[in-house]
Design a protein around this motif. Structure first.
Motif, PDB file in Angstrom:
ATOM      1  N   GLU A  91      42.157  39.893  33.816  1.00  0.00           N
ATOM      2  CA  GLU A  91      42.051  38.510  32.883  1.00  0.00           C
ATOM      3  C   GLU A  91      42.120  38.752  31.464  1.00  0.00           C
ATOM      4  O   GLU A  91      42.792  38.124  30.932  1.00  0.00           O
ATOM      5  N   ALA A  92      41.691  39.868  30.982  1.00  0.00           N
ATOM      6  CA  ALA A  92      41.805  40.275  29.465  1.00  0.00           C
ATOM      7  C   ALA A  92      43.335  40.341  29.256  1.00  0.00           C
ATOM      8  O   ALA A  92      44.074  40.114  28.243  1.00  0.00           O
ATOM      9  N   ILE A  93      43.765  41.404  30.314  1.00  0.00           N
ATOM     10  CA  ILE A  93      45.517  41.632  30.034  1.00  0.00           C
ATOM     11  C   ILE A  93      46.157  40.265  30.040  1.00  0.00           C
ATOM     12  O   ILE A  93      47.137  40.252  29.240  1.00  0.00           O
ATOM     13  N   GLY A  94      45.705  39.242  30.622  1.00  0.00           N
ATOM     14  CA  GLY A  94      46.479  38.093  30.734  1.00  0.00           C
ATOM     15  C   GLY A  94      46.305  37.182  29.451  1.00  0.00           C
ATOM     16  O   GLY A  94      47.370  36.603  29.161  1.00  0.00           O
ATOM     17  N   ALA A  95      45.080  37.309  28.712  1.00  0.00           N
ATOM     18  CA  ALA A  95      44.771  36.731  27.697  1.00  0.00           C
ATOM     19  C   ALA A  95      45.818  37.484  26.379  1.00  0.00           C
ATOM     20  O   ALA A  95      46.175  36.802  25.474  1.00  0.00           O
ATOM     21  N   ALA A 196      47.493  61.520  26.648  1.00  0.00           N
ATOM     22  CA  ALA A 196      47.159  60.091  27.089  1.00  0.00           C
ATOM     23  C   ALA A 196      48.453  59.595  28.111  1.00  0.00           C
ATOM     24  O   ALA A 196      49.528  60.184  27.912  1.00  0.00           O
ATOM     25  N   ARG A 197      48.037  58.906  29.163  1.00  0.00           N
ATOM     26  CA  ARG A 197      48.931  58.420  29.922  1.00  0.00           C
ATOM     27  C   ARG A 197      48.853  56.979  30.144  1.00  0.00           C
ATOM     28  O   ARG A 197      47.821  56.522  30.122  1.00  0.00           O
ATOM     29  N   PRO A 198      50.176  56.317  30.239  1.00  0.00           N
ATOM     30  CA  PRO A 198      50.131  54.894  30.363  1.00  0.00           C
ATOM     31  C   PRO A 198      49.515  54.310  31.729  1.00  0.00           C
ATOM     32  O   PRO A 198      49.825  55.000  32.623  1.00  0.00           O
ATOM     33  N   VAL A 199      48.329  53.526  31.450  1.00  0.00           N
ATOM     34  CA  VAL A 199      48.001  53.023  32.938  1.00  0.00           C
ATOM     35  C   VAL A 199      48.163  51.465  32.793  1.00  0.00           C
ATOM     36  O   VAL A 199      47.318  50.720  32.047  1.00  0.00           O
ATOM     37  N   ALA A 200      48.831  51.014  33.649  1.00  0.00           N
ATOM     38  CA  ALA A 200      49.265  49.373  33.794  1.00  0.00           C
ATOM     39  C   ALA A 200      48.377  48.610  34.461  1.00  0.00           C
ATOM     40  O   ALA A 200      47.765  49.200  35.560  1.00  0.00           O
ATOM     41  N   VAL A 201      47.803  47.489  33.862  1.00  0.00           N
ATOM     42  CA  VAL A 201      46.970  46.744  34.868  1.00  0.00           C
ATOM     43  C   VAL A 201      47.683  45.401  35.000  1.00  0.00           C
ATOM     44  O   VAL A 201      48.114  44.725  33.906  1.00  0.00           O
ATOM     45  N   LEU A 202      47.809  44.834  36.312  1.00  0.00           N
ATOM     46  CA  LEU A 202      48.382  43.532  36.542  1.00  0.00           C
ATOM     47  C   LEU A 202      47.511  42.472  36.020  1.00  0.00           C
ATOM     48  O   LEU A 202      46.294  42.361  36.343  1.00  0.00           O
ATOM     49  N   PRO A 203      48.085  41.729  35.199  1.00  0.00           N
ATOM     50  CA  PRO A 203      47.470  40.408  34.650  1.00  0.00           C
ATOM     51  C   PRO A 203      46.978  39.409  35.664  1.00  0.00           C
ATOM     52  O   PRO A 203      47.592  39.021  36.623  1.00  0.00           O
ATOM     53  N   GLU A 204      45.826  38.746  35.248  1.00  0.00           N
ATOM     54  CA  GLU A 204      45.569  37.543  36.215  1.00  0.00           C
ATOM     55  C   GLU A 204      45.338  36.487  34.870  1.00  0.00           C
ATOM     56  O   GLU A 204      44.646  36.811  33.806  1.00  0.00           O
ATOM     57  N   VAL A 213      39.613  33.232  24.954  1.00  0.00           N
ATOM     58  CA  VAL A 213      40.027  34.534  24.511  1.00  0.00           C
ATOM     59  C   VAL A 213      41.439  34.916  23.834  1.00  0.00           C
ATOM     60  O   VAL A 213      41.623  35.087  22.755  1.00  0.00           O
ATOM     61  N   GLY A 214      42.392  34.369  24.662  1.00  0.00           N
ATOM     62  CA  GLY A 214      43.917  34.579  24.172  1.00  0.00           C
ATOM     63  C   GLY A 214      44.163  33.797  22.949  1.00  0.00           C
ATOM     64  O   GLY A 214      44.743  34.149  21.988  1.00  0.00           O
ATOM     65  N   LEU A 215      43.673  32.299  22.855  1.00  0.00           N
ATOM     66  CA  LEU A 215      44.050  31.574  21.826  1.00  0.00           C
ATOM     67  C   LEU A 215      43.195  31.951  20.371  1.00  0.00           C
ATOM     68  O   LEU A 215      43.648  32.203  19.467  1.00  0.00           O
ATOM     69  N   PRO A 216      41.946  32.176  20.463  1.00  0.00           N
ATOM     70  CA  PRO A 216      41.186  32.608  19.573  1.00  0.00           C
ATOM     71  C   PRO A 216      41.725  33.899  18.664  1.00  0.00           C
ATOM     72  O   PRO A 216      41.863  34.302  17.662  1.00  0.00           O
ATOM     73  N   ALA A 257      50.992  44.926  26.326  1.00  0.00           N
ATOM     74  CA  ALA A 257      49.663  44.215  26.565  1.00  0.00           C
ATOM     75  C   ALA A 257      49.376  44.744  27.881  1.00  0.00           C
ATOM     76  O   ALA A 257      47.974  45.148  28.079  1.00  0.00           O
ATOM     77  N   PRO A 258      49.901  45.224  28.872  1.00  0.00           N
ATOM     78  CA  PRO A 258      49.514  45.514  30.260  1.00  0.00           C
ATOM     79  C   PRO A 258      48.827  46.899  30.185  1.00  0.00           C
ATOM     80  O   PRO A 258      48.059  47.451  31.024  1.00  0.00           O
TER      81      PRO A 258
END
Length: 395
Positions: A91-95, A196-204, A213-216, A257-258
């Protein structure tokens, strides 16, 4: 570019990166803790943030030949510490993606650039002086933490200003590091040497999280980072391509962002180090300090926890003193320009003092309130002066 690279470029770029990490990396770690991130995800965030700052800064500075330094959103990170409670990582990644989209659309529309031109030079210079003022004060505040270290660095600075002005700041940094090494002031601790290695998180995408969160995150990034960033460059004598800068930082946020690149924006404080005369006497080649900073940011991101650990072992007094001394000239020049015109002096003072106060209302920090109050004061005084003027003297 290589043949024209100077020691001052290297030092300014290094100080900008040092200040950027030591001043706010702890806030990023707090946000990660709130989200319950794993060590791999934490390293991915640092990779994304370092590469994002480095790549966007390199693109803009090389394309426009200006010291356009970018940064992660520090007030945005502080907002995340408070706003992410109970929010999942997807959810944070989506924001973050939503914020990146808003930043990109703002750049493409061009409306922010038009608004930024409405800020008078006196207000802009007062805002910059207020933002940097705490770093000047930091020199003296640091005497409580380590008086001998600060005294040595200030003595070297004064000697440098008298006998070797061009190398004063490099000499200060070297003297401070040697003093800390000799007195054992560097904090000891084991370093994580893994890359460091990239770790992608699928957004919700959750509407409450996007709005809460996203707008503020978008609003504080624009008000507390991009506005001062534009002012910083203009006060240094540049005409930055504001819309292009927002588009590049917005797209960088969308791409990274992901992986944890939650928000990128124009830098203000660290940009002042690269855009000032200490970086280079020639304004046309100061962008090379940003090139150095950009490459260092990317290196820090790739090396992940190891380099972050190196940055955090430096005593706070060392960082604050070298930053304050490097910014003294910019603070003085900004104050002089802000107060030069008598008719704008009170408005500039209101702007300066509001910025220094650090006040915040409605989730908006002091820089934007300072601009609004300063411009409001200037408009009111201008109307009052016109009303008092004899009718024959009016245009």
């Amino acid at each position: 570019m290589g043949s024209g690279l100077k020691l001052s470029h290297l030092v300014a770029g290094f100080i900008a990166v040092l200040l950027g990490y030591t001043s706010s990396v702890a806030i990023i770690f707090q946000a990660l803790e709130v989200l319950g991130a794993s060590q791999a995800e934490a390293n991915s965030w640092m990779l994304a943030l370092g590469v994002g700052m480095g790549a966007s800064g390199l693109i803009l500075s090389l394309r426009y030949r200006m010291p356009i330094l970018t940064a992660w959103s520090t007030p945005g990170a502080a907002l995340l510490v408070v706003g992410l409670d109970g929010v999942t990582m997807p959810e944070a990644i989506g924001a973050f993606l939503f914020c990146g989209l808003l930043l990109t659309l703002t750049g493409l529309s061009g409306w922010f650039e038009k608004l930024s031109h409405l800020i008078p030079d006196a207000i802009g210079n007062a805002l910059l002086a207020g933002i940097l003022f705490k770093f000047g004060l930091g020199i003296f505040v640091s005497t409580e933490e380590n008086l001998p270290l600060v005294a040595v660095m200030c003595a070297v600075y004064l000697a440098g200003r008298i006998w070797f002005a061009r190398f004063a700041i490099p000499a200060v940094l070297l003297a401070g590091c040697l003093f800390c090494a000799a007195t054992g002031a560097f904090e000891q601790g084991a370093l994580d040497l893994s890359l460091a290695r990239p770790v992608a998180v699928l957004p919700e995408f959750s509407l409450p999280v996007l709005i809460g969160v996203g707008l503020p995150l978008f609003i504080v990034t624009m008000a507390s980072q991009n506005t001062p960033g534009v002012v910083t460059l203009r006060a240094a004598g540049y005409a930055p391509p504001v819309s292009a800068c927002l588009t590049v930082t917005g797209l960088t946020t969308l791409v990274l962002a992901p992986f944890g690149g939650y928000a990128f924006n124009l830098a203000a404080i660290t940009a002042a180090i690269c855009a000032g005369p200490e970086a280079d006497d020639n304004p046309d080649t100061r962008y090379r300090a940003v090139v150095v900073a950009g490459l260092l940011y990317m290196l820090v991101g790739i090396l992940g926890a190891a380099v972050v650990g190196l940055f955090t072992i430096a005593p706070k007094a060392l960082v604050m003193t070298v930053a304050g001394l490097a910014l003294l000239g910019t603070i003085g020049t900004s104050l002089q320009a802000a107060l030069a015109a008598p008719e704008r002096r009170e408005a500039a003072l209101v702007t300066f003092m509001t910025t220094v106060s650090g006040i915040g209302f409605l989730g908006i920090g002091a820089p934007l309130w300072a601009v609004l109050l300063g411009m409001g004061t200037g408009a009111a005084l201008s109307l009052s002066a016109r009303a008092r003027r004899p009718a024959a003297a009016r245009p």
